[in-house]
Design an enzyme around this catalytic site. Structure first.
Site, short mmCIF file in Angstrom:
data_model
loop_
_atom_site.label_atom_id
_atom_site.label_comp_id
_atom_site.label_asym_id
_atom_site.label_seq_id
_atom_site.Cartn_x
_atom_site.Cartn_y
_atom_site.Cartn_z
N ARG A 77 15.73 39.08 23.67
CA ARG A 77 15.58 37.56 24.87
C ARG A 77 15.45 38.69 26.15
NH1 ARG A 77 21.07 34.93 25.78
NH2 ARG A 77 20.05 33.79 26.72
N SER A 106 23.58 35.09 20.85
CA SER A 106 22.31 35.16 20.57
C SER A 106 21.97 36.61 20.14
CB SER A 106 21.57 34.87 21.94
OG SER A 106 22.30 35.66 23.08
N HIS A 122 26.87 42.63 30.49
CA HIS A 122 25.09 43.53 30.98
C HIS A 122 25.70 44.17 32.06
CE1 HIS A 122 23.32 41.66 27.80
NE2 HIS A 122 23.64 40.46 28.24
N ARG A 136 25.44 23.53 27.04
CA ARG A 136 24.37 24.81 27.80
C ARG A 136 23.40 25.43 27.05
NH1 ARG A 136 26.94 31.12 28.25
NH2 ARG A 136 24.69 31.92 29.29
N ASN A 171 33.11 37.96 23.40
CA ASN A 171 32.05 38.08 23.91
C ASN A 171 32.04 37.45 24.95
OD1 ASN A 171 30.00 36.91 24.61
ND2 ASN A 171 29.75 35.31 22.81
N ASP A 218 36.42 49.80 30.65
CA ASP A 218 37.59 50.65 31.19
C ASP A 218 38.78 49.65 30.40
OD1 ASP A 218 35.44 52.50 32.44
OD2 ASP A 218 36.68 52.23 34.09
N TYR A 272 22.23 28.57 22.06
CA TYR A 272 23.73 28.54 21.67
C TYR A 272 23.98 28.17 21.27
CZ TYR A 272 23.09 32.17 25.87
OH TYR A 272 22.95 33.07 27.00
N PRO A 319 32.08 34.61 30.90
CA PRO A 319 31.31 33.31 32.10
C PRO A 319 30.81 31.78 31.20
CG PRO A 319 30.83 35.57 32.09
CD PRO A 319 31.58 35.60 31.61
N ASN A 320 30.49 31.12 31.87
CA ASN A 320 29.60 29.78 31.47
C ASN A 320 30.26 29.69 29.41
OD1 ASN A 320 28.41 29.76 33.46
ND2 ASN A 320 27.64 31.30 33.29
N HIS A 335 28.08 37.97 20.28
CA HIS A 335 26.96 37.62 20.78
C HIS A 335 26.64 36.86 20.40
CE1 HIS A 335 27.31 40.38 24.05
NE2 HIS A 335 26.80 41.42 23.49
N ALA A 353 27.69 37.12 30.59
CA ALA A 353 27.05 37.94 31.68
C ALA A 353 27.62 39.05 31.28
CB ALA A 353 26.57 36.59 32.42
N GLU A 401 32.54 43.84 19.37
CA GLU A 401 31.70 42.62 20.57
C GLU A 401 30.91 42.04 20.00
OE1 GLU A 401 29.36 45.72 22.82
OE2 GLU A 401 27.44 43.82 23.73
N ARG A 460 18.92 41.80 28.69
CA ARG A 460 20.32 41.65 27.94
C ARG A 460 20.47 42.60 26.90
NH1 ARG A 460 21.72 36.70 29.15
NH2 ARG A 460 19.91 35.42 30.32
C1 DQA Z 1 25.80 35.39 25.39
C2 DQA Z 1 23.99 36.33 25.55
C3 DQA Z 1 24.43 37.61 26.73
O1 DQA Z 1 23.51 38.12 27.75
C4 DQA Z 1 24.56 35.80 27.71
O2 DQA Z 1 24.63 35.75 29.44
C5 DQA Z 1 25.93 34.66 27.25
C6 DQA Z 1 25.97 34.75 26.60
C7 DQA Z 1 25.46 35.84 23.86
O3 DQA Z 1 27.08 35.06 23.21
O4 DQA Z 1 24.70 35.29 23.10
O5 DQA Z 1 26.49 34.23 28.40
O6 DQA Z 1 26.42 36.50 25.31
#
Ligand code: DQA
Length: 154
Positions: free
Chosen positions: A114, A109, A87, A25, A81, A94, A30, A17-18, A107, A84, A105, A118
């Site tokens: 942070r 950031s 977390h 954003r 990635n 699963d 990011y 998401p996002n 990210h 959110a 995995e 996170r």
């Molecule tokens: C993220 C880090 C997450 O904590 C955050 O909710 C994101 C992006 C990252 O790519 O740094 O949406 O996964």
């Protein structure tokens, strides 16, 4: 075609998401690249590595679960990635635990620098490896690592 029948290994690159808002954003966290920019650089890198990619983004947990289940059919590896959902999501954990290939995995950031919430990832329990804090370059490093994992298993 199943993963083993595919002449070129297919890697799912999944974004939570996002991440559709990348570039707009919180760019100080990011970065300024859009998700489309990142997808284009991933396609180019994958081509150089002899991989194909299926690049997806969803704001919905169940849709990400469906994509992970889809990867069971034809995917050789998953780069995710989970944003959110990293977390919060036992459902994504699963689903990943049902996948037998390498999982990275990712990210943008450094989640450990942070907010404390996170610092915990449900997804890491299923991950072969974790890359964080290197911005969009992390996607390319993940593809490099994925190619090495797949070649080592071949
Ligand atoms: C993220 C880090 C997450 O904590 C955050 O909710 C994101 C992006 C990252 O790519 O740094 O949406 O996964």
């Amino acid at each position: 075609m199943s993963a083993s029948e595919r002449p070129v290994p297919l890697i799912y690159v999944l974004n939570g998401p996002n991440l559709n808002l990348l570039g707009k954003r919180e760019p100080e966290i990011y970065g300024y690249q859009t998700l489309a920019d990142i997808e284009a650089s991933c396609v180019a890198r994958a081509g150089n590595l002899g991989l194909e990619i299926a690049f997806h983004q969803s704001n919905h947990e169940g849709a990400l679960v469906d994509l992970i289940q889809g990867a069971r059919e034809d995917g050789a590896g998953i780069i995710i990635n989970p944003a959110a959902y990293t977390h919060t999501s036992v459902a994504i954990l699963d689903a990943l635990l049902t996948f037998s290939g390498p999982i990275i995995e990712l990210h943008l950031s450094n989640v450990h620098r942070r907010e404390a919430f996170r610092g915990h990832s449900y997804v890491s329990k299923a991950a072969t490896g974790v890359i964080c804090g290197l911005g969009a370059q992390g996607y390319l490093l993940s593809l490099d690592a994925m190619a090495a994992q797949i070649n080592a298993a071949a």
